[in-house]
Design an enzyme around this catalytic site. Structure first.
Site, PDB file in Angstrom:
ATOM      1  N   SER A   1     -11.382  -1.085  -0.142  1.00 54.76           N
ATOM      2  CA  SER A   1     -10.080  -1.039   0.528  1.00 54.76           C
ATOM      3  C   SER A   1     -10.205  -1.394   1.999  1.00 54.76           C
ATOM      4  O   SER A   1      -9.268  -1.922   2.611  1.00 54.76           O
ATOM      5  CB  SER A   1      -9.470   0.365   0.422  1.00 54.76           C
ATOM      6  OG  SER A   1      -8.910   0.588  -0.830  1.00 54.76           O
TER       7      SER A   1
ATOM      8  N   ASP B   1       0.841  -1.201   0.000  1.00 52.33           N
ATOM      9  CA  ASP B   1       0.000   0.000   0.000  1.00 52.33           C
ATOM     10  C   ASP B   1       0.872   1.245   0.000  1.00 52.33           C
ATOM     11  O   ASP B   1       1.922   1.261  -0.624  1.00 52.33           O
ATOM     12  CB  ASP B   1      -0.913  -0.050   1.243  1.00 52.33           C
ATOM     13  CG  ASP B   1      -2.265   0.591   1.018  1.00 52.33           C
ATOM     14  OD1 ASP B   1      -2.304   1.818   0.850  1.00 52.33           O
ATOM     15  OD2 ASP B   1      -3.283  -0.117   1.018  1.00 52.33           O
TER      16      ASP B   1
ATOM     17  N   HIS C   1      -3.487   5.834   3.678  1.00 46.47           N
ATOM     18  CA  HIS C   1      -4.302   4.668   3.339  1.00 46.47           C
ATOM     19  C   HIS C   1      -3.748   3.369   3.932  1.00 46.47           C
ATOM     20  O   HIS C   1      -4.481   2.551   4.514  1.00 46.47           O
ATOM     21  CB  HIS C   1      -4.370   4.588   1.808  1.00 46.47           C
ATOM     22  CG  HIS C   1      -5.355   3.623   1.251  1.00 46.47           C
ATOM     23  ND1 HIS C   1      -5.029   2.320   0.946  1.00 46.47           N
ATOM     24  CD2 HIS C   1      -6.647   3.773   0.892  1.00 46.47           C
ATOM     25  CE1 HIS C   1      -6.081   1.702   0.431  1.00 46.47           C
ATOM     26  NE2 HIS C   1      -7.074   2.565   0.376  1.00 46.47           N
TER      27      HIS C   1
END
Length: 584
Positions: free
Chosen positions: A400, A160, A220
């Protein structure tokens, strides 16, 4: 070279869902219902001293059902503890107890001698806001799984944006690697190295192409990693699904996303493979999570990297995508051998943004902040808009957020049975997923069920819990109404013509409470729904043996408490006056 982006969630401020104050009294209990274990014992309380003749009546009731009952001992409350020759499900023991009480007026009460266990409910201060773990309708049945395993011994790679050393996450981070080769979008001023910390994935106007908009940092990877393995039972923040596992962060996404070549190298390196110019990964991952993607079918580079990881026994979990489209048109969701995950909302239906299709394996909570920020997925984050700021927490939504739920459960499964292959793990997750409580067409086999998956992997000898609870007296008034979760079915009984049973249910904003009352064929019972002020909102009053059903929708902006009343009209009462009340 194709570029892949993080599946960016919609950000929303950290908020708590306000609970409505019920006039009838009581509040929601966030704890998940534990599995009901079979028992071989009954507790019988007599109004006066029980003689051998009186005890014989209880034994006769057991004999009629094909069981042998004997007196084990006297209890401290003047009760008699009776033992059968074998363990029976709680429903059967409750029925036997009702028959014993019905055949002897001297019985004050009879009930199963239940077997209770310690429940692993975390003490993290914001665990109550992580509905996606424990709520019966939209959650993943996680607390019961924690009684069997916490994921220890398993490493999960999060491929990520990297990670922030958040105080509620850092202790579960091991190693890591920054796989971004291009310094132009890395935002850290250098190329590949062993520092996987996230400097921020912000971009300025035009940085990612002509007229491309600017955007702030998402942090994220930190949010994804927190869902998988946030530090748990530390009296602070949130809980992680596999909090005994370790996370290896692999940074592949920068300001403008990430190149397929970097992501492929990240997959190979994370799983213990060799990548030219990079040191070996001392913590090879049994599970990889990729909450990233882009349009187009799976390319050869991605597929080959995934094949390489799977050959080393690594389970690859990917997000299906947030385009409300068929996931077959997105990569790496369309790659072979991956577990592609769709997103569900708090009601257990498909989130409006989630991709779908035949290639989707299972679904998991991804949240829906459009119906309120607290209906998103809460996890670890950072307050910085560009560079790092302070530790914080936030609600995100997206596939996600759904993917790391499945990656975390895969870690629990492998912790319980490390010998499982990637295909076996996928098969367990798909075969044990529970049915969708709301519409989720082409979302895989169901919502991932952590407890059922762990048990199927060899995680326990008790059967998976069912969403069934027994009536608990006295519940004859609104103020003594029994709390029942949405999505559960109550097995109850009408003891006499004057018996009335009340249940209270907390319903989320925008959700509908459906009530279905199924009596025995020889009885006529009616059902009513009231609000917290006692105003009747709905009812069903059909005849003897007919199923009554009605519903009410919470059109407000906060959780609402409703009261369901079951009333006797005519027909059977006592031990035969049973009913089933589904609250969905």
């Amino acid at each position: 070279m194709h570029k892949t982006r993080a599946l960016r969630p919609l950000l929303s401020a950290l908020a708590l869902a306000a609970l409505s104050s019920a006039t009838f009294a009581g509040s929601a209990d966030p704890a998940s219902a534990p599995p009901e274990l079979p028992t071989d014992r009954l507790i019988v309380k007599y109004r006066s001293e029980a003689s051998s003749t009186v005890l014989a009546r209880a034994k006769d009731a057991a004999t009629r059902r094909g069981h042998r009952l004997e007196l084990l001992r006297r209890g401290g409350l003047g009760t008699h503890v009776m033992r059968l020759e074998r363990h029976l499900p709680l429903a059967d023991m409750r029925q036997l107890a009702r028959e014993i009480a019905a055949t002897d007026a001297n019985v004050e009460y009879a009930e199963p001698d239940r077997i209770l266990q310690a429940m692993a409910t975390p003490n993290d201060t914001q665990y109550g806001q992580q509905w996606h773990y424990y709520e019966a309708r939209g959650g993943i049945n996680l607390p019961a799984a924690w009684d069997l395993t916490n994921g220890s011994g398993v490493t999960v790679a999060v491929i990520d944006t990297g990670y922030r050393p958040h105080a509620d996450l850092a202790a579960n981070i091991v190693g890591g690697y920054d796989m971004i080769k291009d310094t132009g979008g890395s935002n850290d001023g250098n190329a590949r190295d062993t520092d996987a910390r996230d400097p921020g994935d912000y971009a300025t106007y035009g940085q990612c192409g002509l007229f491309s908009p600017s955007h702030n940092s998402s942090w994220h990877g930190t949010h994804v990693a927190g869902t998988i393995a946030a530090v748990t039972n530390n009296g602070n923040g949130v809980s992680g699904i596999a909090y005994g596992a370790k996370v290896v962060p692999v940074r592949v996404l920068g300001a403008c996303g990430g190149y397929t070549s970097d992501i492929a190298d990240g997959i190979i390196w994370a799983s213990g493979g060799s990548v030219s110019g990079s040191p070996a990964n001392p913590n090879p991952a049994r599970v990889i999570n990729m909450s990233l993607g882009g349009s187009g079918s799976c390319d050869s580079t991605s597929q080959n990297a995934i094949n390489s990881a799977r050959s080393r026994g690594t389970v690859v979990v990917v997000a299906a995508g947030n385009s409300n489209a068929n996931a077959s048109g997105f990569s790496p969701a369309s790659c072979s051998g991956v577990i592609a995950v769709a997103a569900t909302n708090r009601n257990g239906g498909r989130a409006s943004y989630s991709n779908y299709g035949a290639i989707v394996s299972v679904a998991a909570p991804g949240g829906d902040t459009a119906s309120g920020s607290a209906n998103g997925i809460l996890s670890t984050l950072n307050s910085g808009t560009r560079g790092p700021g302070n530790d914080n927490y936030a609600y995100y939504q997206g596939t996600s957020m759904a993917a790391p739920h499945v990656a975390g459960v895969a870690a629990l499964v492998l912790s319980r049975n490390p010998s499982l292959t990637p295909d076996q793990v996928a098969s367990i997750l798909k075969s044990t997923a529970r049915a969708f409580p709301a519409t989720c067409s082409q979302c895989g086999t169901g919502i991932v069920d952590a407890y059922a998956a762990v048990v199927a992997a060899g995680g326990g000898t008790t059967p998976p819990p069912t969403n069934t609870v027994a009536e608990i007296e006295s519940n004859n008034t609104g103020s003594t109404a029994q709390l029942v979760r949405e999505g559960y079915t109550v097995t109850g009984s009408i003891s006499s013509s004057s018996d009335v049973d009340y249940y209270r249910v907390n319903i989320n904003p925008g959700s509908t409470l459906g009530v279905r009352l199924t009596p025995v064929s020889t009885a006529n019972y009616d059902v009513y729904i009231y609000n917290s002020a006692g105003t009747q909102l709905a009812s069903s009053t059909l005849g003897t043996g007919q199923v009554d059903s009605t519903s009410v929708r919470n059109n407000g902006t906060t959780v609402a408490t409703y009261y369901v009343r079951v009333r006797y009209v005519s027909g059977t009462t006592g031990s035969g006056g049973t009913y089933s009340l589904a609250l969905d």
